[in-house]
Write a protein that holds these residues in place. Structure first.
Motif, short mmCIF file in Angstrom:
data_model
loop_
_atom_site.label_atom_id
_atom_site.label_comp_id
_atom_site.label_asym_id
_atom_site.label_seq_id
_atom_site.Cartn_x
_atom_site.Cartn_y
_atom_site.Cartn_z
N ARG A 16 0.82 -1.21 0.00
CA ARG A 16 0.00 0.00 0.00
C ARG A 16 0.86 1.27 0.00
NH1 ARG A 16 -4.16 0.41 4.48
NH2 ARG A 16 -4.82 2.10 3.13
N HIS A 17 2.13 1.12 -0.32
CA HIS A 17 3.04 2.27 -0.47
C HIS A 17 3.24 3.03 0.84
CE1 HIS A 17 2.50 2.31 -5.04
NE2 HIS A 17 1.54 1.50 -4.62
N LYS A 18 3.06 2.40 1.98
CA LYS A 18 3.14 3.09 3.25
C LYS A 18 4.57 3.47 3.60
CE LYS A 18 -1.22 3.16 4.33
NZ LYS A 18 -1.93 4.45 4.41
N ARG A 19 4.74 4.73 3.99
CA ARG A 19 6.07 5.24 4.31
C ARG A 19 6.67 4.55 5.52
NH1 ARG A 19 9.81 7.81 1.25
NH2 ARG A 19 11.20 9.10 2.52
N ARG A 20 5.84 4.28 6.53
CA ARG A 20 6.36 3.66 7.75
C ARG A 20 6.80 2.22 7.48
NH1 ARG A 20 2.53 5.76 12.78
NH2 ARG A 20 3.19 7.94 12.68
N ALA A 21 6.09 1.51 6.64
CA ALA A 21 6.50 0.15 6.29
C ALA A 21 7.84 0.19 5.55
CB ALA A 21 5.43 -0.52 5.43
N TRP A 22 8.02 1.19 4.68
CA TRP A 22 9.29 1.33 3.97
C TRP A 22 10.43 1.58 4.95
CZ3 TRP A 22 12.67 5.50 3.68
CH2 TRP A 22 13.66 5.44 2.69
N ARG A 23 10.19 2.45 5.94
CA ARG A 23 11.23 2.73 6.92
C ARG A 23 11.61 1.47 7.70
NH1 ARG A 23 8.38 8.22 9.31
NH2 ARG A 23 8.95 9.62 7.57
N ALA A 24 10.62 0.67 8.07
CA ALA A 24 10.90 -0.56 8.82
C ALA A 24 11.71 -1.53 7.96
CB ALA A 24 9.59 -1.20 9.26
N ALA A 25 11.35 -1.63 6.67
CA ALA A 25 12.10 -2.54 5.80
C ALA A 25 13.53 -2.06 5.59
CB ALA A 25 11.38 -2.66 4.46
N VAL A 26 13.71 -0.75 5.47
CA VAL A 26 15.05 -0.20 5.28
C VAL A 26 15.93 -0.48 6.50
CG1 VAL A 26 16.34 1.98 5.12
CG2 VAL A 26 14.40 1.55 3.60
N ILE A 27 15.33 -0.49 7.68
CA ILE A 27 16.09 -0.82 8.90
C ILE A 27 16.35 -2.32 8.98
CG2 ILE A 27 16.01 -0.83 11.42
CD1 ILE A 27 14.41 1.77 11.26
N LEU A 28 15.36 -3.12 8.62
CA LEU A 28 15.46 -4.57 8.77
C LEU A 28 16.45 -5.21 7.80
CD1 LEU A 28 14.38 -7.16 10.12
CD2 LEU A 28 12.58 -7.20 8.39
N LEU A 29 16.47 -4.76 6.56
CA LEU A 29 17.30 -5.41 5.55
C LEU A 29 18.81 -5.32 5.84
CD1 LEU A 29 15.30 -4.59 2.32
CD2 LEU A 29 15.64 -6.82 3.38
N PRO A 30 19.37 -4.16 6.21
CA PRO A 30 20.80 -4.17 6.53
C PRO A 30 21.13 -5.01 7.76
CG PRO A 30 19.83 -2.03 6.99
CD PRO A 30 18.83 -2.80 6.21
N ARG A 53 16.13 3.23 -4.05
CA ARG A 53 16.04 3.81 -5.39
C ARG A 53 14.62 4.25 -5.71
NH1 ARG A 53 19.07 3.78 -10.05
NH2 ARG A 53 17.92 3.82 -12.03
N HIS A 54 13.65 3.50 -5.20
CA HIS A 54 12.24 3.81 -5.49
C HIS A 54 11.53 4.34 -4.24
CE1 HIS A 54 12.26 1.86 -9.50
NE2 HIS A 54 13.11 1.01 -8.95
N ARG A 55 12.24 5.05 -3.41
CA ARG A 55 11.64 5.54 -2.16
C ARG A 55 10.48 6.49 -2.40
NH1 ARG A 55 16.65 7.74 -2.72
NH2 ARG A 55 16.81 10.02 -2.92
N SER A 56 10.48 7.17 -3.55
CA SER A 56 9.39 8.11 -3.84
C SER A 56 8.05 7.40 -4.00
CB SER A 56 9.69 8.91 -5.10
OG SER A 56 9.85 8.05 -6.22
N GLU A 57 8.07 6.10 -4.29
CA GLU A 57 6.83 5.35 -4.44
C GLU A 57 6.24 4.94 -3.09
OE1 GLU A 57 6.67 2.31 -7.39
OE2 GLU A 57 8.44 3.06 -8.44
N PHE A 58 6.99 5.12 -2.02
CA PHE A 58 6.51 4.77 -0.67
C PHE A 58 6.30 6.06 0.11
CE2 PHE A 58 8.91 1.20 -2.25
CZ PHE A 58 8.13 0.10 -1.92
N ALA A 59 5.23 6.77 -0.25
CA ALA A 59 4.96 8.08 0.37
C ALA A 59 3.59 8.15 1.01
CB ALA A 59 5.11 9.19 -0.68
N ALA A 60 2.88 7.02 1.09
CA ALA A 60 1.52 7.04 1.63
C ALA A 60 1.54 7.35 3.13
CB ALA A 60 0.83 5.70 1.39
N LEU A 61 0.62 8.22 3.53
CA LEU A 61 0.52 8.62 4.94
C LEU A 61 -0.24 7.57 5.73
CD1 LEU A 61 -0.31 12.39 4.36
CD2 LEU A 61 1.91 11.38 4.87
N PRO A 62 -0.17 7.62 7.07
CA PRO A 62 -0.87 6.60 7.88
C PRO A 62 -2.38 6.73 7.76
CG PRO A 62 0.83 7.74 9.16
CD PRO A 62 0.68 8.50 7.89
#
Length: 583
Positions: free
Chosen positions: A66-80, A108-117
């Motif tokens: 669902r393009h959620k920004r918070r989910a993107w942040r969690a994945a960015v922390i989890l993957l490294p 690279r595609h962070r702009s696609e994960f901009a959905a608000l809560p």
């Protein structure tokens, strides 16, 4: 494309990691190498860590889709973290590289994960506790039973269940294992319990983002628009429901009201205001839906509204049903077509019933209070139903132009009799009104609704009302064509299905009730983005209308004493023994 791909990948890898954490043989198979994008470890924590990460990925996948920004942040922390875990604990260069590859893709595609809560409340913490607790209990039972060759003795199902409950809280249960399996099971159960506790605490104590409500300024602006353009759409006044939010066009000359239900941004009726300004309001609506990754949908718009929505947004439209509109000048009880209604009204009048039809502003405060209490007592369900054609209130000082029709039974102690039924209409421009609710006392004679609608239509000229909108009949054309001679097998089958569904939803009954008054039928449409969204939109609409109640119940419901309305000098209210559903 990328959010959907990453979300699907998270789901698959999460399921693989859960399987690897639960089943020992799977944990050492080649298939588990597909899940090496996540941290793995050697030692007693391996299964617990794999299980925990798998559950977290499943929770994360929907938000990524669902393009959620918070989910993107969690994945960015989890993957490294996963990459480090793969390299340090398992010396897996491939796993670390895959984690970094997905991380690079997300960045690279962070702009696609901009959905608000989404709008949220504290109830989600309780929902999470119940669902996660049930899932942890079931998954824990599988974990405890996945090592039959290492069990000491033959533990029963009760022993296994008790072992799971103890393990979720970090204690050792009654099931014994050999070869160190007890540590693996214990850490896995403890991880499930910890995840349940942590996610529940997070949802309970995170900053609350309340659902949008109509503010006083929003309502004032909407009323100004309705004063100038309210005669165009019979559903316009329902935009003033205070559990809706609103977006205005840049010029302020048009607006779209909506409610978010289960991720669906649900508008009802046509936009409010000047038709020329509709595109600006629609654009703001679509921008808001995109910002939150909500599914846009419109329920019950007119043909003109559907054309504008589809032209401006590229959405699709589907006929939903028809609205029954009666032109007062053409209405009459004479003629063969009105015979049944005429006989019913005459019979009820002979039984001693009288009617009164007035503007809400002409009723005293005591009368309005008695009507409100009676309407609440006669409601057939605990949930107030209605969204697209319901206002949700009676007698508000701001709704003085509303029309209230009441039926009374002869009572020697009161000049106007005992209140038996109520019908409430909201304004439809300066010369129309729309039916909002119908309630009656169960002890009243059948035909109260017909009596009051006829009374309202007959009183309309005195109230300067020229047109009256009655109920909305879903799939009216299919029901009407399906019962005619020569209807094809497909149409007859579709009509049969609608008649079957009418056992639970008022589909055929509303159509037949409306048809009694010989109305003209105005088609109404549902506007949607993709055909695959229709089931989700339909479920959200049923929630909004109150037919599906998914709200969490109170843990300790308050018992309210029976309400005893204070009768005014010229009205008494009969208290029914039990509530009945509005017709």
């Amino acid at each position: 494309m990328v959010p959907s791909l990453v979300g699907t990948a998270c789901t698959l890898v999460g399921l693989i990691d859960i399987a690897a954490g639960v089943f020992p043989r799977f944990r050492h198979s080649r298939m588990h190498s597909l899940a090496e994008v996540l941290p793995g470890a050697t030692g007693p924590f391996a299964a617990a860590l794999s299980l925990s990460v798998g559950v977290l990925l499943l929770l994360l996948a929907h938000g990524l889709k669902r393009h959620k920004r918070r989910a993107w942040r969690a994945a960015v922390i989890l993957l490294p973290v996963g990459a480090v875990g793969q390299f340090v604990y398992r010396h897996s260069v491939i796993g670390a590289l895959v984690s970094l590859l997905l991380l690079t893709l997300l960045l690279r595609h962070r702009s696609e994960f901009a959905a608000l809560p989404d709008p949220r409340s504290r109830w989600k913490a309780l929902a999470n506790f119940i669902l996660m607790g049930a899932g942890s209990l079931g998954l824990g039972l599988v974990i405890v039973s996945a090592h039959p060759h290492n069990e000491v003795g033959s533990p029963s199902l009760t022993d296994r269940l008790e072992h799971v409950l103890y393990g979720l809280f970090g204690f050792e249960g009654p099931v014994d294992y050999a070869d160190g399996v007890s540590w693996t099971v214990g850490y896995s159960l403890g991880a499930l319990g910890l995840l349940t506790a942590v996610t529940t605490i997070y949802l309970a104590f995170r900053p609350e983002h309340p659902a949008a409500r109509l503010t006083e300024d929003d309502e004032r602006r909407l009323r100004d628009l309705l004063t100038r353009h309210g005669g165009r759409d019979s559903l316009g006044h329902f935009a003033l429901r205070r559990d809706k939010a609103v977006v205005f066009s840049p010029s302020g000359k048009a607006a779209v009201t909506y409610r978010v239900v289960s991720g669906v941004m649900l508008a009802s009726g046509d936009p409010i205001g000047d038709v020329e300004a509709w595109p600006g309001a629609i654009e703001r609506f679509m921008d808001e839906a995109k910002a939150h990754s909500w599914t846009p949908a419109v329920m019950g718009c007119s043909e003109t509204g559907g054309e504008v929505w589809t032209r401006e947004t590229g959405l699709d439209a589907l006929e939903l049903g028809d609205e029954a509109v009666v032109d007062v000048a053409d209405f009459s009880l004479t003629g063969r077509a009105m015979r049944n209604v005429r006989q019913m009204v005459k019979r009820i009048e002979r039984n001693g019933y009288t009617t009164r039809v007035r503007r809400a502003r002409d009723l005293s405060d005591e009368e309005l209070e008695a009507i409100r209490l009676a309407a609440a007592d006669w409601r057939g369900t605990d949930t107030e139903r209605g969204f697209s054609m319901a206002l949700g209130r009676i007698g508000d000082p701001a709704d003085g132009d509303a029309v209230i029709a009441t039926a009374h039974k002869d009572d020697p102690d009161s000049p106007y009799g005992d209140l038996k039924a109520i019908i409430h209409f909201v304004p439809w421009g300066p010369d129309g009104m729309s039916l909002e609710l119908m309630r009656r006392d169960r002890s009243a004679d059948p035909g109260m609704n017909e009596l009051l609608i006829v009374a309202a239509l007959q009183a309309s000229p005195e109230l300067k009302i020229e047109r009256v909108s009655l109920n909305f009949a879903m799939f009216r054309s299919a029901l009407a064509r399906g019962e005619k001679i020569g209807a094809g097998p497909v149409l007859r089958m579709w009509r049969g299905l609608l008649v079957f569904l009418s056992r639970w939803f008022q589909i055929e009954s509303l159509y037949k009730f409306n048809a009694k008054f010989q109305p003209r039928w105005e088609p109404r449409f549902v506007v949607f983005r993709n055909t695959r969204d229709l089931p989700r939109i339909g479920f959200a609409a049923m929630q909004a209308e109150g037919f599906v109640n998914v709200a969490l119940p109170r843990l300790f419901p308050r018992r309210r004493p029976p309400r005893q309305p204070r009768p005014c000098a010229h009205m008494t209210v009969h208290q029914p023994e039990r509530e009945v559903q509005a017709a």
